[in-house]
Design an enzyme around this catalytic site. Structure first.
Site, PDB file in Angstrom:
ATOM      1  CG  HIS A 104      -1.412   1.137   1.192  1.00  0.00           C
ATOM      2  ND1 HIS A 104      -3.176   1.875   0.253  1.00  0.00           N
ATOM      3  CD2 HIS A 104      -1.807   2.501   1.646  1.00  0.00           C
ATOM      4  CE1 HIS A 104      -3.196   2.900   0.612  1.00  0.00           C
ATOM      5  NE2 HIS A 104      -3.136   3.054   1.496  1.00  0.00           N
ATOM      6  CB  SER A 105       1.376   4.085   0.484  1.00  0.00           C
ATOM      7  OG  SER A 105       1.306   5.646  -0.047  1.00  0.00           O
ATOM      8  CG  MET A 106       6.980   3.626   0.298  1.00  0.00           C
ATOM      9  SD  MET A 106       8.106   4.502   1.790  1.00  0.00           S
ATOM     10  CE  MET A 106       8.626   2.533   2.848  1.00  0.00           C
ATOM     11  CB  SER A 145      -3.147  -0.692  -2.171  1.00  0.00           C
ATOM     12  OG  SER A 145      -3.605  -0.020  -1.816  1.00  0.00           O
TER      13      SER A 145
END
Length: 261
Positions: A99-101, A126
C-alpha cells in the site's frame, strides 16, 4: 535514534510478522506498509485471510520494536533486503500486497524475485501512482510542520498522535526517511513484472487519481485488473471485507493456474 547494523541483518524475526500462522495455506501473501506505517496495519487482513492464505507482514526498520534502527531511505536497498529475507519462504507460492510506498517497494521486490527464478503468483498495488509517473512532491524536504500537514491531508494518522509531542519526535524521522525513499525513487526504463497485477485506488485520494493508478498497465506484461473504491488514501481500512475477498479470489485463481500449468 541509535544507528545499528540490524537493518542489514536478515533475521526473519526482525522483518516478518506472522500474526496467524497457517501451515496448510497454499499461498503466502507478503504485505508491505505505507510510509510511516508498520506491520500491524495489515493484521486485520491477516485475520480475515487465514487459513486459506498465510500473511507475512513486513516490518521495516525504524518503527515500533525496530525503533532503534535507522530507516532505510532507498527503495532499491530496502527491496534488496526484503527479497533476501523472503528467500526461506519461497517453498510455497508468494504473492505481494503493497500500500502506497509499499506498492513501490513491492514492485521492486517482485522484479527481484522474478530474476531469482521464484516469481510471485500475483502483485497487488494499492494507493500508489504507476512507478514511471513523474511526481513533483518533495515532502521529505519540508520542515516538521509541513510534514505533519501532509499526514493530516492523507487522513491516515490517529489525531491523538498530533497531540503527543514525544511520540511525534520519535515518528517524524522515520516518516521523513520513508518519504525520502519513495520520492527519490526512479523506475528503470521499461521495468515490468510478468505476474498478474491487481491495482486498487480510492476515488477521492488526494495523491493518486484513478488515471494515475491505471498507468500501472505500463509495468505489467499482461495488463492490470483495476479496482476503484470509494474513499481517500487509506480506503483499505473502510473496505477490508471487499479487499480481502478480492485477494482471496485472485490468489485462488492464480495459484490454481500455476499448479495446473
Amino acid at each position: 535514534m541509535t544507528n545499528t547494523t540490524a537493518a542489514t541483518e536478515l533475521d526473519p524475526e526482525l522483518w516478518i510478522r506472522r500474526y496467524h500462522p497457517a501451515p496448510d495455506a497454499g499461498v503466502r501473501l507478503v504485505t508491505l506498509p505505507h510510509a510511516g506505517g508498520a506491520a500491524p496495519w495489515f493484521r486485520p487482513f491477516s485475520a480475515a485471510l487465514t487459513p486459506d492464505v498465510e500473511v507475512l507482514s513486513v516490518q521495516y526498520p525504524g518503527r515500533q520494536d525496530r525503533l532503534r534502527e535507522e530507516p532505510v531511505t532507498d527503495v532499491g536497498a530496502l527491496a534488496d533486503l526484503i527479497t533476501d529475507v523472503l528467500t526461506p519462504w519461497t517453498d510455497r507460492p508468494l504473492a505481494l500486497f503493497g500500500h502506497s510506498m509499499g506498492a513501490t517497494v513491492g514492485f521492486e521486490v517482485a522484479q527481484r524475485l522474478e530474476r531469482r527464478g521464484t516469481p510471485p503468483v500475483a502483485f497487488f498495488a494499492s494507493g500508489r501512482p504507476a512507478p514511471s509517473l513523474d511526481r513533483k512532491h518533495v515532502v521529505h524536504r519540508l520542515d516538521d510542520a509541513g510534514l505533519l500537514a501532509e499526514l493530516r491531508t492523507l487522513s491516515g494518522t490517529d489525531p491523538r498522535v498530533f497531540e503527543d509531542e514525544e511520540l511525534l519526535q520519535l515518528m517524524l524521522p522515520v516518516i521523513r526517511g520513508d518519504y525520502r525513499a519513495v520520492e527519490t525513487y526512479r523506475c528503470a526504463p521499461g521495468a515490468r513484472v510478468g505476474c498478474p497485477v491487481t491495482v486498487l485506488v480510492g476515488d477521492s485520494d488526494p495523491r493518486v487519481s484513478p488515471e494515475d493508478a491505471a498507468a500501472w498497465d505500463r509495468h505489467a506484461a499482461d495488463g492490470i485488473d483495476l479496482h476503484v473504491f470509494p474513499g481517500g488514501h487509506f480506503f483499505p481500512v473502510d473496505h477490508q471485507a471487499e479487499i480481502t475477498a478480492l485477494v482471496r479470489d485472485t490468489l485462488s485463481r492464480h495459484t490454481l493456474r500455476r499448479h495446473t500449468g
